[in-house]
Design an enzyme around this catalytic site. Structure first.
Site, PDB file in Angstrom:
ATOM      1  N   THR A 129       0.828  -1.213   0.000  1.00  0.00           N
ATOM      2  CA  THR A 129       0.000   0.000   0.000  1.00  0.00           C
ATOM      3  C   THR A 129       0.858   1.255   0.000  1.00  0.00           C
ATOM      4  O   THR A 129       0.507   2.262  -0.623  1.00  0.00           O
ATOM      5  CB  THR A 129      -0.939  -0.008   1.212  1.00  0.00           C
ATOM      6  OG1 THR A 129      -1.853  -1.102   1.091  1.00  0.00           O
ATOM      7  CG2 THR A 129      -1.739   1.281   1.313  1.00  0.00           C
TER       8      THR A 129
ATOM      9  N   THR B  42       1.546  -4.373   4.307  1.00  0.00           N
ATOM     10  CA  THR B  42       1.331  -4.665   5.726  1.00  0.00           C
ATOM     11  C   THR B  42       0.804  -6.070   5.993  1.00  0.00           C
ATOM     12  O   THR B  42       0.841  -6.539   7.124  1.00  0.00           O
ATOM     13  CB  THR B  42       0.358  -3.647   6.348  1.00  0.00           C
ATOM     14  OG1 THR B  42      -0.891  -3.698   5.649  1.00  0.00           O
ATOM     15  CG2 THR B  42       0.924  -2.239   6.277  1.00  0.00           C
TER      16      THR B  42
END
Length: 332
Positions: free
Chosen positions: A14, A97
């Site tokens: 991300t 993540t």
């Protein structure tokens, strides 16, 4: 004044993503795009106030696509760069993540350096409204050049917090404060005026482990068996048929599989598969109680199943002895 040089390795995630519009913080994983590490850093010119980045492109993927072969590549890349360039102050790895804590823990166990290695991610794409990506990037750079970051093992930084690779875990799907170190808490803060550390890891890591890259190029298969009400032995049999040399039981707290799983795990342990008993609870120890000792199984200490898997994979490159592996779980 010359700024410290930091090697910045791009893996995607991300933090390297561009969504289709500023309000998209949901669909970008499938419909946005991943930037190269150079593109990502170019969007945060403030980084240049702190470091001279040395760009190391690797992958531009979501971290659900990152696995053991990538861990090995990253470890080899860092080791090679350290050997070739003593002037590098530290390393920052841009990472998704979803699996950042697994990559970080593997590196924490195999890297042979006391230089700071910092993994950083984000919960919102770089171009999203109120993205956390730019400040997370700056925070990671500031941490990587801070003298107190040296010798603390691999670190994970997000949301102005510094966590130890062994302890940190993602606890929420979308919240910015998703990363927590449940049992013992974070190591420090990244504030506007300073980077501050308040504790350091006591479990051995990096230079103090017996795991060396030249011995772990072919990591053994280790699978995780998740416990749920009524779970049977089918998954265990399938993993064994696939060649698993180790099994991690992600059982009910405080480390109790279902009766069917228990029987199948006992058979596996008796036939030479190393079984580690962990818990799906997310915090707390699984001790090597009398039953585990008598059955030749290992207690995971306070490692969750996905991190117990990593340590077991590395342990199996050295020994199959459950007693020796238990000592490793109590040391690293």
């Amino acid at each position: 004044m010359t700024k410290p040089r930091v090697a910045v390795i791009g893996c995607g995630g991300t933090i390297s993503s561009i969504s289709t519009h500023a309000l998209d913080v949901l669909d970008y994983t499938e419909f946005g795009r991943k930037m190269s590490v150079g593109e990502a850093l170019a969007m945060v010119p403030e980084i240049g106030q702190f470091v001279e980045p040395a760009l190391v492109p690797y992958r531009e993927v979501g971290s659900s696509a990152i696995g053991p072969q990538d861990w090995l590549h990253l470890a080899e890349t860092i080791a090679r760069m350290i050997a070739q360039d003593e002037g590098i102050a530290g390393f920052v790895i841009l990472h998704g993540t979803a699996t950042i804590e697994e990559t970080a823990f593997f590196l924490n166990l195999v890297l042979k350096t006391d230089k700071p290695v910092v993994l950083v991610g984000a919960q919102r794409p770089m171009n999203a409204l109120s993205s956390d990506a730019p400040m997370n990037l700056v925070g990671a750079m500031r941490t990587a050049i801070h003298p107190d970051a040296r010798g603390k093992g691999v670190l994970v930084t997000l949301n102005d917090e510094i966590h130890a690779a062994r302890d940190v875990t993602k606890t929420s799907t979308y919240r910015l404060q998703t990363f927590r170190s449940p049992d013992f808490g974070l190591l420090g803060h990244i504030d506007g005026d300073a980077v501050r550390f308040y504790r350091e890891p006591l479990r051995k890591h990096t230079l103090a482990t017996p795991f060396h890259l030249d011995a772990v190029r072919d990591l053994p298969r280790v699978d995780i068996v998740y416990a749920y009400a009524g779970a049977d032995e089918v998954a265990i049999k399938a993993f064994r048929a696939a060649g698993a040399r180790g099994l991690v039981s992600g059982a009910f707290a405080p480390g109790l599989p279902t009766p069917a799983q228990k029987r199948a795990l006992e058979i596996a342990a008796a036939e030479g598969v190393v079984v580690v008993q962990a818990s799906r609870a997310g915090s707390g120890r699984v001790a090597r109680r009398r039953y585990l000792l008598e059955k030749g199984m290992v207690g995971s200490d306070n490692l969750p199943p996905h991190k117990a898997r990593i340590l077991l994979m590395l342990a199996l490159t050295i020994t199959n002895d459950p007693d020796a592996i238990q000592e490793m779980f109590e040391t690293y």
